[in-house]
Scaffold this motif. Sequence first.
Motif, short mmCIF file in Angstrom:
data_model
loop_
_atom_site.label_atom_id
_atom_site.label_comp_id
_atom_site.label_asym_id
_atom_site.label_seq_id
_atom_site.Cartn_x
_atom_site.Cartn_y
_atom_site.Cartn_z
N ASN A 254 40.94 42.18 52.80
CA ASN A 254 39.87 41.33 53.14
C ASN A 254 38.41 42.17 52.80
O ASN A 254 37.16 41.47 52.95
CB ASN A 254 39.66 40.73 54.47
N ARG A 255 38.56 43.29 52.56
CA ARG A 255 37.35 44.19 52.32
C ARG A 255 37.23 44.34 50.66
O ARG A 255 36.15 45.23 50.30
CB ARG A 255 37.46 45.70 52.97
N CYS A 256 38.20 43.79 49.86
CA CYS A 256 38.12 44.13 48.69
C CYS A 256 37.56 43.04 47.80
O CYS A 256 37.67 41.89 48.01
CB CYS A 256 39.58 44.39 48.05
N VAL A 257 36.81 43.45 46.85
CA VAL A 257 35.98 42.37 46.01
C VAL A 257 36.38 42.55 44.47
O VAL A 257 36.47 43.80 43.91
CB VAL A 257 34.47 42.57 46.23
N VAL A 258 36.55 41.33 43.60
CA VAL A 258 36.98 41.52 42.07
C VAL A 258 35.58 41.20 41.68
O VAL A 258 35.10 40.00 41.60
CB VAL A 258 38.09 40.81 41.76
N ILE A 259 34.90 42.01 40.70
CA ILE A 259 33.85 41.55 39.85
C ILE A 259 34.25 41.35 38.47
O ILE A 259 34.86 42.25 37.85
CB ILE A 259 32.91 42.53 40.05
N SER A 260 34.01 39.94 37.91
CA SER A 260 34.47 39.83 36.93
C SER A 260 33.02 39.39 35.83
O SER A 260 31.94 39.47 36.20
CB SER A 260 35.35 38.68 36.73
N ASN A 261 33.47 39.23 34.60
CA ASN A 261 32.29 38.96 33.51
C ASN A 261 31.45 40.15 33.35
O ASN A 261 30.37 40.05 33.07
CB ASN A 261 31.56 37.69 33.73
N LEU A 262 31.99 41.27 33.34
CA LEU A 262 31.45 42.80 33.07
C LEU A 262 31.43 42.82 31.79
O LEU A 262 32.31 42.47 30.72
CB LEU A 262 32.01 43.93 33.95
N PRO A 263 30.37 43.82 30.90
CA PRO A 263 30.76 43.72 29.72
C PRO A 263 31.72 44.65 29.12
O PRO A 263 32.02 45.64 30.06
CB PRO A 263 29.32 44.76 29.10
N LYS A 264 32.27 44.52 28.15
CA LYS A 264 33.70 45.29 27.68
C LYS A 264 33.17 46.30 26.74
O LYS A 264 32.58 45.97 25.75
CB LYS A 264 34.58 44.32 26.92
N VAL A 265 33.27 47.57 27.06
CA VAL A 265 32.69 48.74 26.49
C VAL A 265 33.77 49.61 25.93
O VAL A 265 34.54 49.84 26.61
CB VAL A 265 31.58 49.31 27.36
N PRO A 266 33.41 50.57 24.69
CA PRO A 266 34.62 51.34 24.55
C PRO A 266 34.49 52.69 25.42
O PRO A 266 33.65 52.83 26.35
CB PRO A 266 34.02 52.01 23.17
N LEU B 125 26.39 36.97 33.18
CA LEU B 125 26.12 36.67 34.50
C LEU B 125 27.50 37.03 35.31
O LEU B 125 28.55 36.48 34.95
CB LEU B 125 25.90 35.28 34.63
N LEU B 126 27.39 37.80 36.26
CA LEU B 126 28.69 38.16 36.89
C LEU B 126 29.14 37.13 37.93
O LEU B 126 28.59 36.33 38.28
CB LEU B 126 28.48 39.52 38.10
N LYS B 127 30.49 37.39 38.04
CA LYS B 127 31.28 36.76 39.11
C LYS B 127 31.87 37.68 40.18
O LYS B 127 32.62 38.39 39.54
CB LYS B 127 32.34 35.69 38.22
N ALA B 128 31.58 37.44 41.29
CA ALA B 128 32.14 38.01 42.38
C ALA B 128 32.85 37.21 43.32
O ALA B 128 32.63 36.13 43.88
CB ALA B 128 31.16 38.67 43.10
N THR B 129 34.42 37.69 43.47
CA THR B 129 35.47 36.88 44.38
C THR B 129 36.08 37.83 45.40
O THR B 129 36.49 38.71 44.98
CB THR B 129 36.40 36.13 43.34
#
Length: 506
Positions: free
Chosen positions: A34-46, A126-130
Amino acid sequence: ASALEEEAAQLDGYFSDAPLDPRPKYPPLDTSFNRCVVISNLPKVPDSKLDKLRKVVLKLVTRIGPLASYDGDDAATDDEPTSFLLPFDQASNSTVGCAFVEYESAGDAKKATEVLEGYKFDKNHLLKATLYTRTEELREIDEDGDFQQPSPEPYKEKPNTMEWMEDSCQRDEFAIRYGNETAVLWNDGKSDPAVDYDGAREKKAGINWCDYYVQWSPKGSYFATLVPSKGVILWGGKNFEKLARFPARGVDFVVFSPQENYLMTNNNDRNDPEAIKVFSIQTGELLRAFPLYPRDFLPDDPSEAQQIPPPPFQWSYDDNYLARMGTDLISVFETPSMKLLDKRSLACDGIREFQFSPKANIIAYWAPEHKNQPAHVDLIEIPSRKKLRQKNLFYVTKCSMVWQEDGDYLGVKVTRHTKSKKTLYNNLELFRVNQPGIPVEMLDVKDAVMAFAWEPQGSRFAILHAENPTSTKVNVTFYDMWKQVEPDKKKGKNTSADSNNNKQSQ
């Protein structure tokens, strides 16, 4: 044998009689995540940009709260703690567009989902945080199963908060507080006021509907009562039904937004990091909390700091923005996200006061002489930050700004001093805000100006003035911004702000 007996006697009482348990005692294993967060829609970089992305994301997430750390974790570094993971796909030589973060507390993790959800990382992302626990729930959803549409809740008609406007006698209402009683009364100006509601329902239940202070909303839709031990209660409708309650312990002041969409509470506690709270009236949700003073606003000297009042928040006319003055800046927050506009404050060196236009998203502020710059009044458009007009002023002691009700004009009463600073005098700077270029006219006033005000929905204004501030004889003079006057042939000057009447004020 005697040696062993002697040694045993020396060690007598040293050993415990309790049985020895050699198994280590580990802390309980936390499997809740319950202390962990998944952040998605970050840029994909090399790989070449991986370190830069890691530093930017890590800086962003640590602003919300400290990340989890573990004793004996030799692999962790400041730049790459083990509680932060930015996955990298070796096959595609690119990040996968997400990150995993573990905070020290579940509260910080929940706050992170609120702050980062919809956060504009750059112009394309735009980030998504779950919460991680939520992602597990989503993983268990059977996509092939039959979807069962939830049944909507039965419709419940809300009280008509404008019921008082339908009064057949066309009466107004006002509220009074006397002793520990609070009453709302009808009034038509002809007969004695009549009680509409005095908390009879709550008295019967043995409770008070108000303990301290009351406040009407700007359009009269809501009536707020303060109970400092609990918070703010909103009432409305024909029978003054309880519409909502907003938890704000110690509250002693409330402010509604102009369009009645938001409510701000204040407990005036200098030590409370959440002294000021902003709520959505429709949902009851706490949108954001602020300390009483902005960061670095107060001087280091405690005795001097005690004399400085907190800078007030101000709403834009359409409820789209909330702003507060800081040191050399104005922080403008967007609603309903309550995030800082463009992630940066508006730079205003030396600012002393600002006001929103009552009819447009324009901020007017003034600043005294600062860093070799003259005093000036500026008009700034929001959200573009475009400077619409700047008027430089010299030998300024103080300014007072007054907007006309429709936002057509801005009047600035300027108190000036001579070079020796021994003599003070006044003049008015009059901004025609809706005309091309925003022309500014100056009106010299020989007397000391005691007060300045615009007429509602008109082009006229009035000033109270006297030979000196302590004079008992005070005059009132009316001016019209559109009345044409004959030019002064001797001085070659002409002004459209003309004295219309002059009477002694009693």
